[in-house]
Design an enzyme around this catalytic site. Sequence first.
Site, PDB file in Angstrom:
ATOM      1  N   SER A  34       0.808  -1.229  -0.049  1.00 55.24           N
ATOM      2  CA  SER A  34       0.018   0.002  -0.289  1.00 55.24           C
ATOM      3  C   SER A  34       0.881   1.340   0.110  1.00 55.24           C
ATOM      4  O   SER A  34       0.685   2.202  -0.671  1.00 55.24           O
ATOM      5  CB  SER A  34      -0.932   0.016   1.381  1.00 55.24           C
ATOM      6  OG  SER A  34      -0.280  -0.202   2.352  1.00 55.24           O
ATOM      7  N   LYS A  98      10.130  -7.561   5.777  1.00 56.41           N
ATOM      8  CA  LYS A  98       8.979  -7.239   4.555  1.00 56.41           C
ATOM      9  C   LYS A  98       8.553  -8.691   4.056  1.00 56.41           C
ATOM     10  O   LYS A  98       9.041  -9.563   4.646  1.00 56.41           O
ATOM     11  CB  LYS A  98       9.878  -6.694   3.285  1.00 56.41           C
ATOM     12  CG  LYS A  98      10.398  -5.166   3.630  1.00 56.41           C
ATOM     13  CD  LYS A  98      11.338  -4.794   2.664  1.00 56.41           C
ATOM     14  CE  LYS A  98      11.084  -5.032   1.379  1.00 56.41           C
ATOM     15  NZ  LYS A  98       9.450  -4.304   1.301  1.00 56.41           N
ATOM     16  N   GLY A  99       7.405  -8.474   3.416  1.00 59.95           N
ATOM     17  CA  GLY A  99       6.805  -9.798   2.817  1.00 59.95           C
ATOM     18  C   GLY A  99       5.503  -9.944   3.417  1.00 59.95           C
ATOM     19  O   GLY A  99       4.983 -10.985   3.112  1.00 59.95           O
ATOM     20  N   GLY A 100       4.852  -8.898   3.939  1.00 61.33           N
ATOM     21  CA  GLY A 100       3.359  -9.119   4.322  1.00 61.33           C
ATOM     22  C   GLY A 100       2.522  -9.258   3.318  1.00 61.33           C
ATOM     23  O   GLY A 100       1.531  -9.967   3.098  1.00 61.33           O
ATOM     24  N   GLY A 101       3.152  -8.788   1.779  1.00 59.94           N
ATOM     25  CA  GLY A 101       2.379  -8.912   0.762  1.00 59.94           C
ATOM     26  C   GLY A 101       2.863 -10.098  -0.255  1.00 59.94           C
ATOM     27  O   GLY A 101       2.628 -10.124  -1.420  1.00 59.94           O
ATOM     28  N   GLU A 107      11.393  -8.581  -4.180  1.00 63.45           N
ATOM     29  CA  GLU A 107      11.870  -7.509  -3.290  1.00 63.45           C
ATOM     30  C   GLU A 107      13.421  -7.749  -3.130  1.00 63.45           C
ATOM     31  O   GLU A 107      14.187  -6.839  -3.496  1.00 63.45           O
ATOM     32  CB  GLU A 107      10.983  -7.201  -2.501  1.00 63.45           C
ATOM     33  CG  GLU A 107       9.545  -6.662  -2.653  1.00 63.45           C
ATOM     34  CD  GLU A 107       8.626  -6.654  -1.457  1.00 63.45           C
ATOM     35  OE1 GLU A 107       7.766  -6.231  -1.567  1.00 63.45           O
ATOM     36  OE2 GLU A 107       9.186  -7.248  -0.400  1.00 63.45           O
TER      37      GLU A 107
END
Length: 224
Positions: A34, A98-101, A107
Site C-alpha cells: 500500500s 518485509k513480505g506481508g504482501g 523485492e
Amino acid sequence: MNQDQLKQAVGQAAVDYILPKLESDTIVGVGTGSTANCFIDALAAHKGAFDAAVSSSEASAARLRSHGITVYELNAVDKVLVYVDGADECNASLELIKGGGAAHTREKIVTACSQEFVCIADESKWVATLGKFPLPVEVIPMARAYVARQLVKLGGDPVHRMGCITDNGNEIIDLHGMSITDAKALETDINQIAGVVANGLFARRPADLLLLAGSQGVRTIYAK
C-alpha cells in the site's frame, strides 16, 4: 494525519528525493504494498523524467502500466538507479522485515540489482527490536512441513499462510514469536534451510535511507 495520509506523504517524499537523480535512461525499481502504491501514484506525474520501471510484483507492474509507465523485466536491464519500497518493520540500523504482501523474494532480487534502496514507511513500522510482525518465509511447497520443523528449532512458531501463493508459485510460512536481536545471523540461518527460497529479513542488505512519515512530517533517517 491518518495512516493513509502518512503513506501518501511519504510516497510523495520519495518522489521528491529521487526526482533530481532521474535522467532519460534511468530505471526505477518499485516495490509492493500500500505504501509503494502511494509512491507509484505520485511517480506517475513525472513519468517523462525517466525511462521505465522494474517491479517486484505483478500487482505493482499492473499499477505502473495503468499510469502509462513502461515496465521492463529485470533480465532486460543492467542497472537500476534506485529501488523504493515499504516495510512491515524497520529498526535504527535500517534492517527490515518485509513480505506481508508475499513479494519479499522478488523485492530482495530488485534490491540486489539497485544502486540505492530507499525504504518508505509510516511511524507505526518503527521498532526497537524486529519480530513483533511475523517473519515471512517463502518455501517450495513440498518442503513446507520440513521447513516448519526447522524453524521451530530456531525458536519461532511457524504458521502456514493459507491460500497464499506467491508470484513465483511458492507458499509462505509466517514465523511468529521471535525477538530478533541478530537479524543478519537469523537471515542467514533461515536461508540455509533446504526448501527455503528467501525470508523477509532485509539485514544483510538493509535500506540505505529511510523516509519515515509521522505527525510532524517526513523524517530522513540513515542507518546508525
